[in-house]
Design an enzyme around this catalytic site. Structure first.
Site, PDB file in Angstrom:
ATOM      1  N   SER A  14       4.620   2.045  -5.972  1.00 27.28           N
ATOM      2  CA  SER A  14       3.932   2.183  -5.395  1.00 27.28           C
ATOM      3  C   SER A  14       2.892   0.451  -4.863  1.00 27.28           C
ATOM      4  O   SER A  14       2.588   0.440  -4.376  1.00 27.28           O
ATOM      5  CB  SER A  14       2.635   3.077  -5.979  1.00 27.28           C
ATOM      6  OG  SER A  14       2.720   3.963  -5.986  1.00 27.28           O
TER       7      SER A  14
ATOM      8  N   LYS B 205       2.907  -0.826  -1.558  1.00 28.70           N
ATOM      9  CA  LYS B 205       1.410  -0.012  -0.540  1.00 28.70           C
ATOM     10  C   LYS B 205       1.067  -1.488   0.269  1.00 28.70           C
ATOM     11  O   LYS B 205       0.072  -0.705   1.007  1.00 28.70           O
ATOM     12  CB  LYS B 205       0.822   0.492  -1.001  1.00 28.70           C
ATOM     13  CG  LYS B 205       1.487   2.383  -1.407  1.00 28.70           C
ATOM     14  CD  LYS B 205       0.234   3.157  -2.744  1.00 28.70           C
ATOM     15  CE  LYS B 205       1.718   4.229  -2.464  1.00 28.70           C
ATOM     16  NZ  LYS B 205       1.040   5.031  -3.679  1.00 28.70           N
TER      17      LYS B 205
ATOM     18  N   SER C  50      -4.624   4.810  -4.379  1.00 29.69           N
ATOM     19  CA  SER C  50      -2.895   4.842  -4.376  1.00 29.69           C
ATOM     20  C   SER C  50      -2.292   5.631  -3.887  1.00 29.69           C
ATOM     21  O   SER C  50      -1.002   6.655  -3.654  1.00 29.69           O
ATOM     22  CB  SER C  50      -2.161   4.477  -5.658  1.00 29.69           C
ATOM     23  OG  SER C  50      -0.767   3.933  -5.870  1.00 29.69           O
TER      24      SER C  50
ATOM     25  N   LYS D 110      -2.328  -4.351  -7.455  1.00 30.85           N
ATOM     26  CA  LYS D 110      -1.716  -3.387  -7.095  1.00 30.85           C
ATOM     27  C   LYS D 110      -0.557  -2.237  -8.579  1.00 30.85           C
ATOM     28  O   LYS D 110       0.289  -3.450  -8.547  1.00 30.85           O
ATOM     29  CB  LYS D 110      -1.029  -3.302  -5.316  1.00 30.85           C
ATOM     30  CG  LYS D 110      -0.277  -1.389  -5.191  1.00 30.85           C
ATOM     31  CD  LYS D 110      -1.376  -1.082  -4.889  1.00 30.85           C
ATOM     32  CE  LYS D 110      -1.578   1.057  -4.278  1.00 30.85           C
ATOM     33  NZ  LYS D 110      -0.931   1.361  -5.861  1.00 30.85           N
TER      34      LYS D 110
END
Length: 380
Positions: free
Chosen positions: A55, A58, A120, A222
């Protein structure tokens, strides 16, 4: 011919370079610490090898949206429609991280950004991708092309979510660079990364970044996790006006990720510093000139020398001026006549060109003959 300048060595006293692997270690499979302002790498462990970002992908998805908001192609209040594909692949039923969108919902770009960054949400990523490029596949191609334009040479994206796809990868170093670009280019939108929680559809989800609660001054960015990648994190924080960015990946658990992220971020500030002991234009040594009207020319740096140093590795820095084996007149001002070598023990850290500060004309025939004769007579 090689010459060590005692002046340089005295200037370097007490300085040292970034931790070698033996002095600073991590359980992460990949890790990097970068000074935000200078871009100097303070620590690197497998940071240039492509890895599965999960993730953390992202960050690039959000970057694509930030660019379009900045240049007017998108407005914060613009809305995109949630497709069935986005709902099926990224909604609650998918079992992955989700914003909790419903089929047919009209969702604003700013809400989707919060869903992508704070929650997320895979569904939010797919909605944005389809809204911008028509399909997630087309958007992923745009992501890869833009990443390459930004100099992120290791990046190859197959989707907007970070869900596993063979060959979907980027290096920790390039992720750190992407973090730096995000912070520098979009400071207003970067603030979303520090939002502690976001609510959608009556469900409030906390920001998954453990640094926000564990390290004072942390404001991004993140996390990521897949079975193929382990647990990872891109983090950024400010302490005493200095910003440092870290990337870690390949940790075995959420707990280990939180603990290691905090430890590495603390080390980034407490164990590492940045200094510029020499600046462009500094005179380093007098370089011998063969067959010139002057026997030597002053050698000056052509660029700043910026180094990282750590408390655990003091007194290891070695600086030498190494000139070209034969510098023969005529020499023009600015001609490269050698280099400054900076080493940590036996490891070369960096090389910096040194140039002639002034020009040196070629000597007359008689002077050249005398100099040539002296070279044959004098002991070597």
């Amino acid at each position: 011919m090689k010459q060590i300048s005692s002046v340089i060595l005295s200037l370097c006293a007490g300085m040292c370079v970034a931790f070698p692997a033996a002095a600073f270690e991590t359980t992460a499979a990949q890790a990097i610490i970068v000074d935000h302002e200078t871009g100097v790498v303070l620590y690197s462990h497998n940071a240039d090898e492509p890895m599965v970002p999960a993730s953390m992908t992202k960050i690039m998805t959000a970057y694509m949206v930030f660019e379009r908001l900045a240049d007017g192609r998108l407005q914060p209040g613009d809305t995109f429609t949630v497709s069935e594909r986005a709902w099926r692949q990224g909604g609650w039923a998918s079992g992955g991280s989700t914003m909790g969108l419903a089929i047919g919902e009209e969702v604003s770009v700013m809400d989707l950004l919060h869903g992508i960054i704070v929650q997320s949400g895979n569904d939010a990523c797919i909605v944005v991708a389809e809204g911008i490029a028509g399909s997630e596949e087309a958007f992923a191609q745009l992501m890869t092309a833009r990443a390459q334009e930004l100099g992120l040479d290791s990046a190859e994206f197959h989707n907007a979510t970070g869900l596993y796809s063979e060959g979907h990868e980027i290096s920790a170093h390039d992720l750190a660079t992407l973090a730096q670009l995000t912070i520098e280019n979009f400071p207003d939108y970067y603030e979303i990364y520090s939002v502690p929680a976001f609510e959608w559809g009556g469900i409030r989800q906390p920001n998954r970044n453990p640094l926000l609660s564990r390290f004072q001054g942390a404001d991004g960015m993140k996390t990521g996790h897949l079975s193929a990648s382990g647990y990872g994190l891109v983090g950024s924080a400010i302490e005493n006006g200095v910003r440092r960015n870290i990337v870690i990946n390949g940790l075995e658990s959420e707990t280990e990720r939180a603990r290691e992220a905090e430890r590495i971020m603390r080390s980034a500030f407490r164990e590492f510093s940045i200094a510029t002991p020499y600046s462009a234009g500094d005179a380093l040594a007098d370089v011998p000139v063969w067959l010139g009207t002057d026997p030597t020319v002053s050698a000056v740096l052509t660029e700043d020398v910026t180094i990282a140093f750590a408390s655990a590795e003091r007194n290891n820095l070695r600086a030498e001026v190494v000139w070209n084996e034969t510098v023969t007149a005529p020499v023009a001002e600015g001609d490269i006549v050698g280099r400054l070598e900076v080493s940590n023990g036996d490891t070369l850290i960096g090389e910096y060109p040194v140039a002639a500060a002034t020009g040196v004309s070629r000597a007359g025939l008689l002077s050249r003959a005398i100099e040539g004769l002296s070279q044959k007579i004098l002991p070597q």
